[in-house]
Design an enzyme around this catalytic site. Structure first.
Site, PDB file in Angstrom:
ATOM      1  N   LYS A 254       0.833  -1.201   0.000  1.00  0.00           N
ATOM      2  CA  LYS A 254       0.000   0.000   0.000  1.00  0.00           C
ATOM      3  C   LYS A 254       0.873   1.259   0.000  1.00  0.00           C
ATOM      4  O   LYS A 254       0.575   2.241  -0.672  1.00  0.00           O
ATOM      5  CB  LYS A 254      -0.918   0.004   1.225  1.00  0.00           C
TER       6      LYS A 254
ATOM      7  N   LYS B 238      -8.556   1.425   3.938  1.00  0.00           N
ATOM      8  CA  LYS B 238      -8.132   0.030   3.843  1.00  0.00           C
ATOM      9  C   LYS B 238      -6.972  -0.233   4.789  1.00  0.00           C
ATOM     10  O   LYS B 238      -6.154   0.658   5.059  1.00  0.00           O
ATOM     11  CB  LYS B 238      -7.740  -0.321   2.408  1.00  0.00           C
TER      12      LYS B 238
ATOM     13  N   ARG C 193      -4.964  -3.918 -13.804  1.00  0.00           N
ATOM     14  CA  ARG C 193      -3.751  -4.552 -13.309  1.00  0.00           C
ATOM     15  C   ARG C 193      -2.743  -4.563 -14.454  1.00  0.00           C
ATOM     16  O   ARG C 193      -2.925  -5.243 -15.460  1.00  0.00           O
ATOM     17  CB  ARG C 193      -4.050  -5.968 -12.820  1.00  0.00           C
TER      18      ARG C 193
ATOM     19  N   ARG D 298     -10.399  -4.942 -14.237  1.00  0.00           N
ATOM     20  CA  ARG D 298     -11.242  -5.626 -13.256  1.00  0.00           C
ATOM     21  C   ARG D 298     -12.404  -4.710 -12.897  1.00  0.00           C
ATOM     22  O   ARG D 298     -12.205  -3.628 -12.345  1.00  0.00           O
ATOM     23  CB  ARG D 298     -10.408  -5.998 -12.028  1.00  0.00           C
TER      24      ARG D 298
ATOM     25  N   ARG E 236     -15.637  -2.604  -5.162  1.00  0.00           N
ATOM     26  CA  ARG E 236     -14.364  -3.324  -5.144  1.00  0.00           C
ATOM     27  C   ARG E 236     -14.227  -4.135  -6.426  1.00  0.00           C
ATOM     28  O   ARG E 236     -15.062  -4.984  -6.722  1.00  0.00           O
ATOM     29  CB  ARG E 236     -14.275  -4.238  -3.924  1.00  0.00           C
TER      30      ARG E 236
ATOM     31  N   ASP F  90      -1.687  -1.346  -9.805  1.00  0.00           N
ATOM     32  CA  ASP F  90      -3.132  -1.138  -9.834  1.00  0.00           C
ATOM     33  C   ASP F  90      -3.401   0.314 -10.203  1.00  0.00           C
ATOM     34  O   ASP F  90      -2.917   1.236  -9.524  1.00  0.00           O
ATOM     35  CB  ASP F  90      -3.757  -1.467  -8.479  1.00  0.00           C
TER      36      ASP F  90
ATOM     37  N   GLU G 212      -1.841   1.126  -6.061  1.00  0.00           N
ATOM     38  CA  GLU G 212      -1.018   0.158  -5.332  1.00  0.00           C
ATOM     39  C   GLU G 212       0.068  -0.387  -6.243  1.00  0.00           C
ATOM     40  O   GLU G 212      -0.078  -0.411  -7.470  1.00  0.00           O
ATOM     41  CB  GLU G 212      -1.858  -1.021  -4.804  1.00  0.00           C
TER      42      GLU G 212
ATOM     43  N   ASN H 150       2.013  -3.992  -6.317  1.00  0.00           N
ATOM     44  CA  ASN H 150       2.012  -5.336  -5.742  1.00  0.00           C
ATOM     45  C   ASN H 150       3.305  -6.052  -6.098  1.00  0.00           C
ATOM     46  O   ASN H 150       3.631  -6.209  -7.279  1.00  0.00           O
ATOM     47  CB  ASN H 150       0.817  -6.124  -6.275  1.00  0.00           C
TER      48      ASN H 150
END
Length: 314
Positions: A124, A159, A209, A224, A232, A272, A280, A282
């Site tokens: 994050k 979050k 993504r 997504r 979400r 993201d 984000e 990842n």
């Protein structure tokens, strides 16, 4: 080439969407020796990092998709490449595992992503090395600060810093009567930091993504899209995936963050992106390679393995 994959128990995965499984398929297609390690099989003894390991054969189907050979002990230096694919949270045990993998790396094994880099990262917070690319963000445990941020932004998402897959994410608007209790629960009565970001209405059309291989973006992303009554977009939270070409903005973001990440040992990365904003980065066990490869025919995980093989010098 001998490769070992450190991953969560394989009997719990969904092979049609699991990127760790895709790595095993790609390695097997290259006639590499493939070995399987669960995180709690790692240990240190006799002056070297070791693990219980099992040879693994994988088959690209939804059921009965793997066969494990007899488990035995190997020094981690018996492998040319080790992939660390354990899912978050990055807790103390995760840190200890990266420490063991760092010892293997020090002895000459190529470990991806680099364990020291993974240990130093919070997925994050990592994006906040590039604040100009991110939506307005507050990281705090103070309920007063968080309430002030809601008042300033009008609508936010909150979050935890250690979750994944869209879990425990709340949307709060300025007049929400549940704001106090949500923030009390999320911060555990102001004892834990949380991340708050301005709510981006572009999420209704999906988040992207974007996968990076050694700092360079794959040509397609997985869009997504949230379910009808959800904000979400994560697939684990019920989002729907669609493979789409990268936009110019996706490439701009990748060009900014990619070299910085690759230089630090983040070689396989999932960005993201919502609208024009990076939300984000990842680096522990990025996903979506299976979905992209299924549509485009590109061997995404194979391309990453080829880069790692180059690093071995063999």
């Amino acid at each position: 080439m001998r490769i070992a994959v450190v991953m969560d128990p394989i009997d719990r995965i969904k092979p049609w969407k699991d990127t760790s499984f895709a790595f095993l398929l790609s390695a097997q297609a290259r006639d590499w020796e493939c070995w399987y390690i669960e995180p709690d099989w790692l240990f240190f003894a006799d002056g070297k990092p070791q693990a219980q390991t099992a040879p693994i054969t994988v088959i690209d189907r939804d059921r009965d998709f793997y066969t494990l050979g007899e488990r035995d002990v190997h020094a981690l230096t018996d492998f040319d490449i080790i992939l660390q694919r354990q899912d978050p949270p990055i807790d103390l045990d995760y840190h200890y595992i990266t420490g063991l993998l760092s010892l293997a790396e020090q002895a000459g094994v190529v470990v991806g992503n680099r364990p020291d880099a993974v240990r130093a990262a919070n997925e994050k917070l990592l994006a906040q090395h590039f604040p100009a690319l991110c939506p307005p963000t507050l990281v705090s445990r103070s309920i007063d600060q968080l309430k002030g941020f809601v008042a300033e932004q009008g609508e936010i998402v909150v979050k935890p810093l250690d979750a994944m897959g869209g879990s425990s994410i709340f949307k709060i608007h300025e007049d929400d009567e549940n704001t106090q209790v949500i923030l009390e629960v999320m911060t555990r009565d102001q004892t834990e930091l949380v991340m708050a970001q301005r709510y981006l209405p572009e999420i209704r059309t999906g988040d992207r993504r974007v996968l990076l291989i050694d700092g360079e973006p794959v040509d397609h992303a997985l869009l997504r899209v949230p379910g009808e009554k959800s904000f979400r977009a994560n697939l684990a939270a019920g989002g729907r995936g669609e493979v789409v070409p990268l936009r110019d903005r996706d490439r701009e973001i990748a060009a900014t963050v990619g070299p910085w990440l690759a230089e630090r040992g983040y070689w396989f990365v999932g960005l993201d992106v919502i609208g024009d904003w990076l939300t984000e980065i990842n680096v522990t066990s990025p996903t979506c390679a299976r979905e992209i490869s299924a549509v485009t025919g590109q061997d995404v995980t194979g391309a990453m393995l080829d880069r790692l093989a180059d690093r071995t010098g063999r």
